[in-house]
Design a protein around this motif. Sequence first.
Motif, PDB file in Angstrom:
ATOM      1  N   ASP A 180       0.946  -1.221  -0.059  1.00  0.00           N
ATOM      2  CA  ASP A 180      -0.004  -0.043   0.133  1.00  0.00           C
ATOM      3  C   ASP A 180       0.756   1.291  -0.074  1.00  0.00           C
ATOM      4  OD1 ASP A 180      -2.338  -1.335   0.134  1.00  0.00           O
ATOM      5  OD2 ASP A 180      -2.800  -1.202   1.911  1.00  0.00           O
ATOM      6  N   LEU A 181       2.089   1.149   0.437  1.00  0.00           N
ATOM      7  CA  LEU A 181       2.856   2.353   0.518  1.00  0.00           C
ATOM      8  C   LEU A 181       3.840   2.314  -0.348  1.00  0.00           C
ATOM      9  CD1 LEU A 181       3.847   2.309   4.392  1.00  0.00           C
ATOM     10  CD2 LEU A 181       1.700   3.262   3.486  1.00  0.00           C
ATOM     11  N   SER A 182       4.368   0.946  -0.826  1.00  0.00           N
ATOM     12  CA  SER A 182       5.543   1.344  -2.024  1.00  0.00           C
ATOM     13  C   SER A 182       5.020   0.895  -3.502  1.00  0.00           C
ATOM     14  CB  SER A 182       6.539   0.169  -1.666  1.00  0.00           C
ATOM     15  OG  SER A 182       5.960  -1.050  -1.741  1.00  0.00           O
ATOM     16  N   GLY A 183       4.105   0.243  -3.356  1.00  0.00           N
ATOM     17  CA  GLY A 183       3.342  -0.159  -4.703  1.00  0.00           C
ATOM     18  C   GLY A 183       4.161  -1.517  -5.592  1.00  0.00           C
ATOM     19  N   GLY A 184       5.187  -1.988  -4.997  1.00  0.00           N
ATOM     20  CA  GLY A 184       5.999  -2.960  -5.452  1.00  0.00           C
ATOM     21  C   GLY A 184       7.309  -3.371  -4.501  1.00  0.00           C
ATOM     22  N   GLY A 185       7.941  -4.339  -5.242  1.00  0.00           N
ATOM     23  CA  GLY A 185       9.008  -4.757  -4.164  1.00  0.00           C
ATOM     24  C   GLY A 185      10.370  -4.641  -4.982  1.00  0.00           C
ATOM     25  N   ILE A 186      11.050  -5.400  -5.268  1.00  0.00           N
ATOM     26  CA  ILE A 186      12.406  -5.184  -6.022  1.00  0.00           C
ATOM     27  C   ILE A 186      12.321  -4.686  -7.140  1.00  0.00           C
ATOM     28  CG2 ILE A 186      12.277  -7.615  -6.868  1.00  0.00           C
ATOM     29  CD1 ILE A 186      15.463  -6.171  -5.497  1.00  0.00           C
ATOM     30  N   LEU A 187      11.517  -4.883  -8.010  1.00  0.00           N
ATOM     31  CA  LEU A 187      11.611  -4.213  -9.293  1.00  0.00           C
ATOM     32  C   LEU A 187      11.216  -2.878  -9.123  1.00  0.00           C
ATOM     33  CD1 LEU A 187       9.046  -6.345 -11.626  1.00  0.00           C
ATOM     34  CD2 LEU A 187      11.585  -6.127 -11.828  1.00  0.00           C
ATOM     35  N   SER A 188      10.400  -2.441  -8.254  1.00  0.00           N
ATOM     36  CA  SER A 188      10.156  -1.032  -8.024  1.00  0.00           C
ATOM     37  C   SER A 188      11.274  -0.252  -7.219  1.00  0.00           C
ATOM     38  CB  SER A 188       8.749  -0.681  -6.946  1.00  0.00           C
ATOM     39  OG  SER A 188       8.559   0.547  -6.674  1.00  0.00           O
ATOM     40  N   TRP A 189      12.004  -0.759  -6.333  1.00  0.00           N
ATOM     41  CA  TRP A 189      12.975  -0.335  -5.349  1.00  0.00           C
ATOM     42  C   TRP A 189      14.253  -0.276  -6.403  1.00  0.00           C
ATOM     43  CZ3 TRP A 189      13.839   3.365  -2.496  1.00  0.00           C
ATOM     44  CH2 TRP A 189      15.053   3.216  -1.526  1.00  0.00           C
ATOM     45  N   LEU A 190      14.752  -1.526  -7.120  1.00  0.00           N
ATOM     46  CA  LEU A 190      15.970  -1.528  -7.508  1.00  0.00           C
ATOM     47  C   LEU A 190      15.896  -1.816  -9.121  1.00  0.00           C
ATOM     48  CD1 LEU A 190      18.061  -3.150  -4.705  1.00  0.00           C
ATOM     49  CD2 LEU A 190      18.122  -1.081  -5.269  1.00  0.00           C
ATOM     50  N   GLY A 191      14.975  -2.745  -9.376  1.00  0.00           N
ATOM     51  CA  GLY A 191      14.912  -2.910 -10.758  1.00  0.00           C
ATOM     52  C   GLY A 191      14.777  -1.724 -11.790  1.00  0.00           C
ATOM     53  N   CYS A 192      14.030  -0.667 -11.117  1.00  0.00           N
ATOM     54  CA  CYS A 192      13.866   0.581 -11.977  1.00  0.00           C
ATOM     55  C   CYS A 192      15.286   0.955 -12.350  1.00  0.00           C
ATOM     56  CB  CYS A 192      13.224   1.591 -11.104  1.00  0.00           C
ATOM     57  SG  CYS A 192      14.103   2.169  -9.624  1.00  0.00           S
ATOM     58  N   HIS A 193      16.286   0.760 -11.760  1.00  0.00           N
ATOM     59  CA  HIS A 193      17.551   1.508 -12.113  1.00  0.00           C
ATOM     60  C   HIS A 193      17.911   0.715 -13.282  1.00  0.00           C
ATOM     61  CE1 HIS A 193      19.046   4.218  -9.140  1.00  0.00           C
ATOM     62  NE2 HIS A 193      18.883   3.552  -7.923  1.00  0.00           N
ATOM     63  N   TYR A 194      17.876  -0.556 -13.592  1.00  0.00           N
ATOM     64  CA  TYR A 194      18.411  -1.494 -14.468  1.00  0.00           C
ATOM     65  C   TYR A 194      17.299  -1.275 -15.855  1.00  0.00           C
ATOM     66  CZ  TYR A 194      22.007  -3.381 -11.993  1.00  0.00           C
ATOM     67  OH  TYR A 194      22.997  -3.535 -11.302  1.00  0.00           O
ATOM     68  N   LEU A 195      16.223  -0.957 -15.612  1.00  0.00           N
ATOM     69  CA  LEU A 195      15.275  -0.609 -16.800  1.00  0.00           C
ATOM     70  C   LEU A 195      15.432   0.793 -17.280  1.00  0.00           C
ATOM     71  CD1 LEU A 195      11.852  -1.946 -15.400  1.00  0.00           C
ATOM     72  CD2 LEU A 195      13.200  -2.788 -16.730  1.00  0.00           C
ATOM     73  N   ASP A 196      15.956   1.676 -16.284  1.00  0.00           N
ATOM     74  CA  ASP A 196      16.515   2.904 -17.095  1.00  0.00           C
ATOM     75  C   ASP A 196      17.612   2.711 -17.903  1.00  0.00           C
ATOM     76  OD1 ASP A 196      16.256   6.085 -17.073  1.00  0.00           O
ATOM     77  OD2 ASP A 196      18.110   5.575 -16.082  1.00  0.00           O
TER      78      ASP A 196
END
Length: 362
Positions: A180-196
């Motif tokens: 409810d606070l983050s919206g997601g886990g490993i993808l949201s927090w750290l995977g976003c760097h790699y997708l960028d």
Amino acid sequence: MKKELLDYIDKVGLIGAGHPHSLAHLKTLRWIDQIVDIPVYDSDESKTQYAKEEIGNKIGETYTNLDSLLGRSDVPVVFVCLPNDRAPDVLIKCARAGKHVIVEKPVARSAEAFKRALDAVEDAGLKLTVCFQNRYHPVVQDIFGLIRNGVLGVPMSIEMRMVTSQVRFRDPNHWLFQHDLSGGGILSWLGCHYLDMACYFMQDRVSEVSAILATNSGEPIDVEDTASLSFRFRSGIVGSLHAGYMLPFSGLGYMGPSYDTYIAIRGTKGNVVWKPFESKESSFTVESTIAKWEASPHRVFGYRLPECDAYGGMHGVKFVTDFLNSVVSDTQPAVSGNDMMHVLEVLDAAYESDTTGNRVNI
């Protein structure tokens, strides 16, 4: 509305002293000579006082009332470090107060939640950047140059791995592990760097995503700690990302974890392989069949990065400094809000794909 240009920025505020990266961002600002005053807001006074004790005399006034900081006309830029459910509303308040913004990724729980905040910033004629400072890493810059110069030929695929320390080292009760606070886990927090980084390397946008996600750590969390993504770019390049909180050995906390990482980019004429962020001495290997490389088709590039306790090291300092310069010169930041919006769209597609079992188009 076009904002009046600034001659110089010597004050940057920080909103949210309790974020996992707040102290590191304050250290970044401390490294920048032109910054002489860093006012700090947090609703918890003990966190602002801790920041002042750790950073020293560059920390100016501290506030437990956000409006008091936003009301300061001498602070044109703020650094927003808040949970994903709170950041969009605060960005809107920053826009109304006329502040340019550096904001912690991933900013919001979804692309939809971020859009209204980004619209408010853009409608106010202000600038926003997101902490994808890895684009400034010297290895990333050199790999980007090799791709642009045709050393790999036409890119065909990018494969990535981002595995780090288990959830038990990172406080399972933290807001990062509460959907409810983050919206997601490993993808949201750290995977976003790699997708960028993937989008930056390919200079392209993702058009199609397929994902399988899981929560396998056994910890009482309701976000994914294990993820596998396949995706396709608009150009046809395919990619993959395997991510997880999996490593059984690590230091405690968020600034000293262990990593098992890998990026390989393959093209019609060659490939590059890099294991990011695993040590201070970084290197990557390149193979190429282009004519200019005939005498030495297999090469290793090595780097010894300078000591720096800023977030991201010296390239993190350069990232923030360049944003301040973009505000003064009214030029486009290296990382835009639209870059973050696209990563959030990819994340949304990944979560939808896992839920439905279908491939999702963006």
